[in-house]
Structures are given as C-alpha cells and as structure tokens.
Design a protein around this motif. Structure first.
Motif, PDB file in Angstrom:
ATOM      1  N   ASN A 115       0.911  -1.957   3.974  1.00 20.86           N
ATOM      2  CA  ASN A 115       0.250  -3.245   4.102  1.00 20.86           C
ATOM      3  C   ASN A 115       0.219  -3.882   2.711  1.00 20.86           C
ATOM      4  O   ASN A 115       0.467  -3.207   1.720  1.00 20.86           O
ATOM      5  CB  ASN A 115      -1.178  -3.002   4.610  1.00 20.86           C
ATOM      6  CG  ASN A 115      -1.882  -4.270   5.028  1.00 20.86           C
ATOM      7  OD1 ASN A 115      -1.250  -5.313   5.217  1.00 20.86           O
ATOM      8  ND2 ASN A 115      -3.187  -4.178   5.177  1.00 20.86           N
TER       9      ASN A 115
ATOM     10  N   CYS B 105      -6.862   1.524   4.408  1.00 21.48           N
ATOM     11  CA  CYS B 105      -6.639   2.954   4.148  1.00 21.48           C
ATOM     12  C   CYS B 105      -7.782   3.560   3.330  1.00 21.48           C
ATOM     13  O   CYS B 105      -8.099   4.734   3.481  1.00 21.48           O
ATOM     14  CB  CYS B 105      -5.322   3.162   3.400  1.00 21.48           C
ATOM     15  SG  CYS B 105      -3.874   2.919   4.428  1.00 21.48           S
TER      16      CYS B 105
ATOM     17  N   CYS C 195       0.859  -1.187   0.000  1.00 25.06           N
ATOM     18  CA  CYS C 195       0.000   0.000   0.000  1.00 25.06           C
ATOM     19  C   CYS C 195       0.897   1.241   0.000  1.00 25.06           C
ATOM     20  O   CYS C 195       1.860   1.325   0.759  1.00 25.06           O
ATOM     21  CB  CYS C 195      -0.882  -0.024   1.247  1.00 25.06           C
ATOM     22  SG  CYS C 195      -1.795   1.504   1.527  1.00 25.06           S
TER      23      CYS C 195
ATOM     24  N   CYS D  61       0.337   2.875   3.795  1.00 19.96           N
ATOM     25  CA  CYS D  61       0.693   2.210   5.064  1.00 19.96           C
ATOM     26  C   CYS D  61       1.626   1.012   4.905  1.00 19.96           C
ATOM     27  O   CYS D  61       2.053   0.433   5.892  1.00 19.96           O
ATOM     28  CB  CYS D  61      -0.582   1.788   5.795  1.00 19.96           C
ATOM     29  SG  CYS D  61      -1.381   0.351   5.056  1.00 19.96           S
TER      30      CYS D  61
ATOM     31  N   CYS E 289      -4.469   0.187   0.170  1.00 17.22           N
ATOM     32  CA  CYS E 289      -5.090  -1.022   0.726  1.00 17.22           C
ATOM     33  C   CYS E 289      -6.532  -0.763   1.174  1.00 17.22           C
ATOM     34  O   CYS E 289      -6.957   0.382   1.322  1.00 17.22           O
ATOM     35  CB  CYS E 289      -4.258  -1.579   1.876  1.00 17.22           C
ATOM     36  SG  CYS E 289      -4.475  -0.684   3.431  1.00 17.22           S
TER      37      CYS E 289
HETATM   38 ZN   LIG Z   1      -2.856   1.001   3.531  1.00 17.28          ZN
END
Ligand SMILES: [Zn+2]
Length: 208
Positions: free
Chosen positions: A72, A82, A67, A70, A79
């Motif tokens: 992820n 988010c 992402c 973040c 993601c």
């Molecule tokens: Zn994210």
C-alpha cells in the motif's frame, strides 16, 4: 498528436506556457481545453502559490513509497494499516491497487490486512504474474499464519483471471480463499463503487 494540438515551442506565449499545457494535458481526465484553463490559473496565481503546488508534487514523489509488507502507499516503512495492532492479522484482502484499499477502508466493515498486487494480469498490456507482488504474497501466507485470503480484484475479465491465477498459486497452502460477493456489477471497478455496495460485497464474500 492530434491536428488541434500545437507544438509546445509554437505556443504564442512561448515554450514555457506551451510546456505547462502539455504537462497538464497528460493528467487523466484533462483534455486540451482544461489544460489551458489550468495553465491560465497558474499564470494568474502569485509565485508563492504556484510554487506551493509544485512543491506538493515534489514532496509526495520524495516521501511516499510502498509499504514493505503489503505494498500500500505510505510515508513510512510500514503502512498505517499493517502497523495497527487492532487489525486482524490472519485475514488478508488482495486488491489490485492502493486506491482499492482506500475504497474498502471507507466502507468500514473490514478489519483485516491487505495485499496490493500493483496491477492485474493483462496479457494485452504485457503485464504477467511476474510483474505483480505475488512472491511477497506467497511469502506472507507461509510466514504470517494467515488463515484467509479475500480476493478483491476487480470483477472484470482480467481481475477474475488474476484471482483465479492466485487461487491456483495458493492451492497447496493451508489457507482459505474467499472472494467478494457479486454485489459489485461485473465490469465495474472498486474505486467507483459506493460504500454500501462495497460493504455488502465484503460481508457476503464467498469461498473462491
Ligand atoms: Zn502495509
């Protein structure tokens, strides 16, 4: 290579079989015997079944990325967490790896966002602060009006050291730093904690 292991090219069925056994044996938790069992399973599958498996691996490597906010794992630019408008955008939970996000999400008590460090500071393994996503974290704290950072690194020596480093890094930023309560046993890792333990730890988080 231990004495029990044979060279791929020396396998009695030929190098292709030996190579597949070697590949399976590189997976976590898979020893030589299991690698041989998995290889025999693949050999007994139809060609299309076996290739579906190979395609699934190729597909995740092609489509899954980090992402951009973040870090992820996601198949999109940003993601699902988010991108979710119902999440609390002023609280960010800092974890070591994407698997920790999955574990905390399963606990179901946290409604904020995450920041995945992609590791922890580990001098012995040659991982320094510059190898983590810390610049991006500082940028988020400054730009995104974040009021609380929840430290959820693993309660290990290295995880605690990483949390301490980050709290020093953010010392002069107008953000409150909390950390998960010690419902988690020291020396354990988040991904193996049960849901209830994680939920307690998240609810009882304290000022860092
Ligand atoms: Zn994210």
């Amino acid at each position: 290579m231990s004495p029990r292991e044979t060279n791929a090219s020396e396998h009695p069925y030929g190098p292709a079989v030996g190579n597949l056994i070697d590949q399976f044996a590189t997976l976590p938790g898979i020893g030589r015997k299991s690698a041989e069992r998995l290889t025999h399973h693949i050999l007994s599958c139809s060609e299309s079944e076996a290739l579906q498996f190979a395609d699934a691996i190729r597909e995740v490597k092609k489509s899954v990325r980090f992402c951009s906010v973040c870090f992820n794992l996601t198949e999109c630019e940003v993601c699902a967490i988010c991108a979710d408008p119902r999440r609390d955008r002023d609280v960010v939970c800092v974890v070591e790896q994407p698997r920790d996000v999955t574990a905390l999400e399963a606990a179901g008590v946290y409604r904020g966002l995450y920041h995945v460090l992609q590791g922890r500071i580990s001098p012995l393994e040659g991982v320094g602060p510059e190898n983590l996503t810390l610049d991006a974290l500082v940028r988020r704290v400054r730009q995104d009006e974040i009021s609380e950072i929840v430290m959820a690194t693993n309660p290990t020596l290295e995880g605690d050291g990483t949390a301490l480093f980050i709290s020093n890094l953010l010392e002069n930023e107008p953000v409150e730093i909390t950390r998960l309560a010690r419902g988690l046993a020291s020396g354990s890792v988040l991904e193996f904690a049960n849901k209830e333990m994680l939920a307690d730890a998240m609810r009882g988080r304290q000022k860092f």
